[in-house]
Motif scaffolding. Structure first.
Motif, PDB file in Angstrom:
ATOM      1  N   ALA A 266      19.317  56.352  87.276  1.00 23.06           N
ATOM      2  CA  ALA A 266      20.260  56.631  86.198  1.00 23.06           C
ATOM      3  C   ALA A 266      21.637  56.838  86.794  1.00 23.06           C
ATOM      4  CB  ALA A 266      19.833  57.851  85.400  1.00 23.06           C
ATOM      5  N   SER A 267      22.647  56.552  85.987  1.00 22.53           N
ATOM      6  CA  SER A 267      24.027  56.766  86.413  1.00 22.53           C
ATOM      7  C   SER A 267      24.841  57.262  85.235  1.00 22.53           C
ATOM      8  CB  SER A 267      24.634  55.476  86.980  1.00 22.53           C
ATOM      9  OG  SER A 267      24.669  54.465  85.991  1.00 22.53           O
ATOM     10  N   ARG A 268      25.895  57.989  85.537  1.00 25.18           N
ATOM     11  CA  ARG A 268      26.819  58.506  84.510  1.00 25.18           C
ATOM     12  C   ARG A 268      28.230  58.202  84.987  1.00 25.18           C
ATOM     13  NH1 ARG A 268      26.620  64.507  81.689  1.00 25.18           N
ATOM     14  NH2 ARG A 268      28.438  64.227  80.325  1.00 25.18           N
ATOM     15  N   PRO A 269      28.687  56.998  84.717  1.00 30.00           N
ATOM     16  CA  PRO A 269      30.007  56.602  85.197  1.00 30.00           C
ATOM     17  C   PRO A 269      31.163  57.232  84.426  1.00 30.00           C
ATOM     18  CG  PRO A 269      29.002  54.833  83.934  1.00 30.00           C
ATOM     19  CD  PRO A 269      27.964  55.906  84.080  1.00 30.00           C
ATOM     20  N   GLN A 270      30.912  57.628  83.191  1.00 26.39           N
ATOM     21  CA  GLN A 270      31.932  58.290  82.372  1.00 26.39           C
ATOM     22  C   GLN A 270      31.305  59.498  81.686  1.00 26.39           C
ATOM     23  OE1 GLN A 270      34.285  55.631  79.832  1.00 26.39           O
ATOM     24  NE2 GLN A 270      33.474  53.861  80.948  1.00 26.39           N
ATOM     25  N   ASP A 271      32.157  60.370  81.164  1.00 31.20           N
ATOM     26  CA  ASP A 271      31.681  61.635  80.603  1.00 31.20           C
ATOM     27  C   ASP A 271      30.614  61.431  79.533  1.00 31.20           C
ATOM     28  OD1 ASP A 271      32.910  64.087  78.337  1.00 31.20           O
ATOM     29  OD2 ASP A 271      31.635  64.452  80.091  1.00 31.20           O
ATOM     30  N   ARG A 272      30.806  60.401  78.693  1.00 25.09           N
ATOM     31  CA  ARG A 272      29.910  60.236  77.556  1.00 25.09           C
ATOM     32  C   ARG A 272      29.094  58.953  77.626  1.00 25.09           C
ATOM     33  NH1 ARG A 272      34.509  61.269  73.165  1.00 25.09           N
ATOM     34  NH2 ARG A 272      35.702  60.385  74.876  1.00 25.09           N
ATOM     35  N   GLN A 273      28.834  58.482  78.849  1.00 23.04           N
ATOM     36  CA  GLN A 273      28.067  57.263  79.045  1.00 23.04           C
ATOM     37  C   GLN A 273      26.955  57.520  80.048  1.00 23.04           C
ATOM     38  OE1 GLN A 273      30.125  54.082  81.096  1.00 23.04           O
ATOM     39  NE2 GLN A 273      28.961  52.494  80.031  1.00 23.04           N
ATOM     40  N   PHE A 274      25.744  57.131  79.667  1.00 20.22           N
ATOM     41  CA  PHE A 274      24.579  57.348  80.514  1.00 20.22           C
ATOM     42  C   PHE A 274      23.805  56.049  80.575  1.00 20.22           C
ATOM     43  CE2 PHE A 274      22.436  59.989  83.157  1.00 20.22           C
ATOM     44  CZ  PHE A 274      21.323  60.675  82.711  1.00 20.22           C
ATOM     45  N   ILE A 275      23.478  55.594  81.777  1.00 17.43           N
ATOM     46  CA  ILE A 275      22.838  54.295  81.950  1.00 17.43           C
ATOM     47  C   ILE A 275      21.525  54.458  82.708  1.00 17.43           C
ATOM     48  CG2 ILE A 275      23.064  51.988  82.980  1.00 17.43           C
ATOM     49  CD1 ILE A 275      26.109  52.323  82.675  1.00 17.43           C
TER      50      ILE A 275
END
Lengths: 113, 110
Positions: free
Chosen positions: A66-75
């Motif tokens: 998992a990654s969280r490149p931006q405050d409100r984005q989760f991949i």
């Protein structure tokens, strides 16, 4: 008001192919973000959670990341899918710790063939 | 690892009957939440109970948190077809993680 978007709704992928599921939240700042997997008609298994950008906690060692490149984005990602990765994947956000509720997206039904 | 066992796993009853769903653990939780999930959708929060022994009512649904904060129950009075769904309990341990129960699939037959 806060909303959570999760896509795609359904996905059929062959074994060995990569995976990328995306989740975004609107209307809130610095939420805790979660990825759960659900077996058919059963409870939810926590896969990953994040309390901030770039901060990822893994609950179950497996073929996913998992990654969280931006405050409100989760991949949620995988380099090579396995048959056992099939399931219903749910993204959720929480506005605080402790007794705060989880707010879920509508999920992604992943079938690995 | 904290586990939450729900019983029964499946329940099918006639419209108008009463039912109780149980959520049990050997661990203590700071709060207990109940969710209902429709097919193809994410779970939606019904209620949060925080204090040991607390009882909350939501129309025909009554939720109770055990005195020791290790278990909870959901009682539905005069069940209706709209109550059909997957009921999930979830325990909070005072941090940012929730542990979900095994789920109860409820079917109300008209």
């Amino acid at each position: 008001s806060q909303t959570i978007h999760q896509w795609p709704a359904t996905l059929v992928q062959p074994v060995g192919s990569p995976l990328s599921l995306e989740c975004t939240v609107e209307g809130t700042s610095n939420p805790n973000l979660y990825w759960y997997r659900q077996a058919a008609g059963r409870g939810l298994q926590l896969l990953f959670y994040s309390v901030g950008i770039g901060q990822i906690s893994s609950e179950v060692p497996q073929n996913l990341s998992a990654s969280r490149p931006q405050d409100r984005q989760f991949i949620l990602s995988s380099k090579k899918l396995l048959l056992s990765d099939s399931g219903f994947y749910l993204c959720a956000w929480m506005g605080g710790a402790g007794n705060s509720p989880l707010h879920f997206g509508n999920g992604t039904r992943l079938t690995v063939t | 690892t904290q586990l939450l066992e729900q019983s029964p796993q499946f329940l099918s009853i006639q419209e108008g009957e009463n039912l109780t769903v149980y959520c049990n653990s050997s661990s203590v939780f700071s709060s207990l939440q109940w969710y209902r999930q429709e097919p193809g959708e994410g779970p939606v929060l019904l209620v949060t109970v925080v204090t040991g022994g607390e009882v909350k009512k939501l129309k025909r649904l009554t939720f109770q948190f055990g005195d020791a904060r290790k278990d909870s129950s959901l009682h539905i009075t005069a069940a209706q077809p709209g109550d059909t769904g997957l009921y999930l309990c979830a325990g909070a341990a005072g941090n940012e993680k929730l542990t979900f129960g095994t789920g109860t699939r409820l079917t109300i037959i008209p």
